[in-house]
Write an enzyme that holds these catalytic residues in place. Sequence first.
Site, PDB file in Angstrom:
ATOM      1  CB  CYS A  73     -11.214 -10.782  12.453  1.00  0.00           C
ATOM      2  SG  CYS A  73     -10.616  -9.759  13.762  1.00  0.00           S
ATOM      3  CB  CYS A 126       8.516 -27.906   0.914  1.00  0.00           C
ATOM      4  SG  CYS A 126       8.967 -27.578   2.624  1.00  0.00           S
ATOM      5  CB  CYS A 164       5.735 -30.864   2.981  1.00  0.00           C
ATOM      6  SG  CYS A 164       7.496 -31.002   3.317  1.00  0.00           S
ATOM      7  CE  LYS A 184      -7.026 -16.552  26.990  1.00  0.00           C
ATOM      8  NZ  LYS A 184      -7.345 -16.859  25.590  1.00  0.00           N
TER       9      LYS A 184
HETATM   10 ZN   LIG Z   1       8.700 -29.314   4.154  1.00  0.00          ZN
END
Ligand SMILES: [Zn+2]
Length: 333
Positions: free
Chosen positions: A179, A233, A165, A77
């Site tokens: 899958c 986070c 986050c 591709k």
């Molecule tokens: Zn983060």
Amino acid sequence: MNDRYAKQRIFLGAEADASLRSKRVAVLGLGALGSVIAPWLARAGVGHLTLLDRDLVEASNLQRQLLYGESDLGRPKAEVAAQRLAEANSTVELHPVVADLTSGNARELLSGFDLLCDGTDNFEARFLLNDMAILTGTPWIYAGAIGGEGVVWPLHPPHTPCLRCLIEEPPAGGDVDTCDSAGVLGPAVGVIGSWAALEALKVLTGKAPHAGLARFDFWQDERQFLKPPKTRCRFCTERITEFLEARWTLKASPLCGLEGVQIRVNPPGRLDLGALKSRLEARTRSPWRQAGLMLKGQEGPDEITLFADGRALVHGPMTPERARSWYAEVIGA
Ligand SMILES: [Zn+2]
């Protein structure tokens, strides 16, 4: 050809339009999303596009992957995409890469860009993209489509939240090893790809992109605009890139929607396809065809394609366990 960007320049302004010529973007994944994102960026005159995809064009791609036609079946591709985009805009520097993104090559493949675009269909790649964005301070655009719906979320940690986050770990079933049997409608993924490309043009010309995650269900006529998470986070605040640090050597997983197995190696290898060709022909007593970075042949009922980076695709009844031992026996891993 001097007027190639005339309409865009009227809208963006001469300076913003001209700034696109010096931008470098990587489009990761050239399936249905990448087939829309990459042409928009090439036609807009983004200076450099790296086009990264590990797959070959298959018949089941043609329903939604607009870059490819029937005469491209079996070709990588990334290479076909580069050829098509060069026809659309020969002034763009195009760098096709036929490779499987892993923790072993992500730094090499995804460094030095102004923007990373997600055209993948799996969370393993997205968490690697997120880690690279955190590591290098590069903005990226998360995009995904399934069924008749999709999401787009421009990210630029630490200036914005990061993917983790919102989604701390790759969702079960979203990993490349399992899958996903859900289908997807071509036009739905087309709208999402176009939205992602639009956000990309904002980022590249210095305009603030959409803040937060946009989700559209085109089939059910629903839309949601989620505000970015308020708390960040620890991964983006402390720059912890644990997916880039992940160590694994070989994975064998069933192909989605087809009978077969994909074998991936990490870090990617450097197979001597010429030497392998002789070995495999002696072993299978049948001819193997080498084309560029691929070697293809038959082992019993299975058609096997080996790539120079060490990957293998098996089409046939071979199980992942058997494929793993075949690989160890023939390639040695
Ligand atoms: Zn983060």
